[in-house]
Design a protein around this motif. Structure first.
Motif, PDB file in Angstrom:
ATOM      1  N   UNK A   1       0.823  -1.211   0.000  1.00 18.46           N
ATOM      2  CA  UNK A   1       0.000   0.000   0.000  1.00 18.46           C
ATOM      3  C   UNK A   1       0.854   1.258   0.000  1.00 18.46           C
ATOM      4  N   UNK A   2       1.937   1.242   0.753  1.00 20.88           N
ATOM      5  CA  UNK A   2       2.807   2.414   0.800  1.00 20.88           C
ATOM      6  C   UNK A   2       3.614   2.545  -0.492  1.00 20.88           C
ATOM      7  N   UNK A   3       4.078   1.427  -1.026  1.00 22.09           N
ATOM      8  CA  UNK A   3       4.802   1.474  -2.300  1.00 22.09           C
ATOM      9  C   UNK A   3       3.920   2.059  -3.404  1.00 22.09           C
ATOM     10  N   UNK A   4       2.637   1.746  -3.342  1.00 22.83           N
ATOM     11  CA  UNK A   4       1.712   2.279  -4.351  1.00 22.83           C
ATOM     12  C   UNK A   4       1.613   3.804  -4.301  1.00 22.83           C
ATOM     13  N   UNK A   5       1.991   4.397  -3.171  1.00 21.23           N
ATOM     14  CA  UNK A   5       1.979   5.861  -3.043  1.00 21.23           C
ATOM     15  C   UNK A   5       3.283   6.485  -3.560  1.00 21.23           C
ATOM     16  N   UNK A   6       4.216   5.629  -3.966  1.00 19.78           N
ATOM     17  CA  UNK A   6       5.471   6.129  -4.509  1.00 19.78           C
ATOM     18  C   UNK A   6       6.537   6.418  -3.471  1.00 19.78           C
ATOM     19  N   UNK A   7       6.294   6.053  -2.209  1.00 15.75           N
ATOM     20  CA  UNK A   7       7.262   6.292  -1.143  1.00 15.75           C
ATOM     21  C   UNK A   7       8.179   5.085  -0.974  1.00 15.75           C
ATOM     22  N   UNK A   8       9.278   5.285  -0.259  1.00 18.65           N
ATOM     23  CA  UNK A   8      10.250   4.232  -0.002  1.00 18.65           C
ATOM     24  C   UNK A   8       9.934   3.527   1.314  1.00 18.65           C
ATOM     25  N   UNK A   9       9.655   2.228   1.252  1.00 20.32           N
ATOM     26  CA  UNK A   9       9.426   1.421   2.452  1.00 20.32           C
ATOM     27  C   UNK A   9      10.743   0.790   2.875  1.00 20.32           C
ATOM     28  N   UNK A  10      11.049   0.854   4.158  1.00 22.97           N
ATOM     29  CA  UNK A  10      12.236   0.214   4.720  1.00 22.97           C
ATOM     30  C   UNK A  10      11.787  -0.612   5.916  1.00 22.97           C
TER      31      UNK A  10
END
Length: 374
Positions: free
Chosen positions: A268-277
């Protein structure tokens, strides 16, 4: 937006003040603040007030100055219409909140959490918020059900006419990660609370959405992820560390379920274009063997976190192993002094600082901007 501002007021906002200060309750009003009673109903002429004052109550508070009195929210919840409304020209604002007497409470605005689990009387914290509908709608809500949710003061400062937050580092996690209050000198701390010491805060702001006792399902379903998804954008980071409480049988989360819930949040966060760590949790202070080597690799569903990072192609901070290397280097006695007294799991302030430094060091090594290495 729950209390509509009239168009002429918005047009006149070019000369509006850049800072607004409200002192809540029925006691003396601090100099420079506007007094607001629980009975103050929002109207367009004033441009501020409670949407449903019948669900508010004036109460005393144990603090001094603006914190000597407060209002209590009798109706609450992130979607509640029992909000304090302030007409504001659209733009980016910094909001500082001071609570009254409360054991644990959260702050919501624009229908989502902004601050999670503020603890103790007169707790104070600050958040940034973009206003795009000419009005701030704020309330104090659940941190711990059964306690009073009270508000003593808010200060609102305009940062920019552009309603976009600067690059943001969002953090998700549990009691080893979350904020404790007072933020500046709490005895216990989570590494997310101390991370700002090792981040370029001129460029990045940090929003720590972690909370004590949290599990992956709760973080995803109970409002914390919702708040992140509302605002997160390309150029932002989302650091996510869970697993400690998921392994507790009372939470009824199998390792397979944990992994898939975490995967859902990652996507879900990747779909917003942000970097998940992703990050693995550190071990206990007592995880030393007879050779004084610290190792906790089999704790907290760590292997599934590693597998998930590989499968979803997201970066990983293996804080579990990195912290064990550090604990081994300083030995059992010094490691124990980094945890709360009589507690082998929760770091004290210095322990949280060391963990935050380890996280920042590793992210800097991996080439991520904004993290400062020692």
């Amino acid at each position: 937006m729950q209390g509509m501002a009239v168009t002429p007021q918005v047009e006149a906002s070019q000369a509006a003040p850049k800072k607004y200060q409200f002192d809540f309750g029925e006691g003396p009003v601090e100099k420079g603040f506007t007094g607001v009673s629980a009975t103050t109903r929002y109207n367009e002429k004033m441009g501020y007030g409670f949407n449903t004052p019948e669900n508010m109550k004036n109460v005393t508070a144990a603090g001094t100055g603006v914190a000597s009195d407060a209002v209590q929210f009798l109706a609450f919840g992130t979607k509640s219409e029992n909000t304090f409304n302030v007409d504001l020209p659209n733009g980016l604002y910094e909001v500082t909140v001071t609570l009254g007497d409360t054991a644990r409470a959260s702050v919501a605005a624009e229908g989502v959490f902004q601050l999670i689990n503020m603890t103790g009387n007169a707790a104070t914290d600050t958040f940034q918020i973009p206003i795009t509908d000419n009005q701030l709608n704020l309330l104090v809500t659940e941190g711990k059900v059964g306690t009073n949710f009270t508000l003593s003061a808010i200060e609102i400062k305009k940062l920019s006419k552009h309603a976009v937050m600067k690059p943001t580092i969002y953090i998700g996690g549990d009691s080893t990660v979350c904020n404790y209050y007072p933020l500046a000198n709490s005895l216990q701390a989570g590494w997310g609370q101390l991370l700002p010491e090792f981040v370029d805060t001129e460029t990045y702001q940090i929003r720590n959405m972690a909370s004590g006792g949290q599990i992956a399902r709760g973080f995803r379903d109970d409002g914390q992820l919702e708040a992140i998804l509302k605002y997160i954008k390309p150029g932002d980071y989302f650091l996510l560390q869970l697993g400690i409480n998921d392994t507790n049988p009372k939470n009824m989360t199998t390792e397979a379920e944990f992994k898939e819930i975490m995967r859902d949040m990652v996507r879900q966060v990747k779909d917003k274009g942000a970097m998940v760590i992703l990050s693995t949790p550190q071990g206990r202070a007592t995880d030393f063997n007879s050779d004084n080597v610290h190792n906790s690799e089999n704790r907290w569903y760590r292997h599934s976190i590693l597998a998930l990072a590989k499968e979803e192609k997201v970066p990983l901070v293996d804080l579990n192993v990195l912290s064990s290397t550090y604990f081994t280097s300083i030995g059992p006695e010094a490691s124990g002094k980094l945890y709360m007294p009589g507690d082998s799991l929760h770091p004290n302030r210095e322990g949280a600082r060391q963990l935050a430094q380890i996280v920042a060091d590793d992210l800097n090594r991996q080439g991520f901007e904004g993290f400062m290495s020692r």
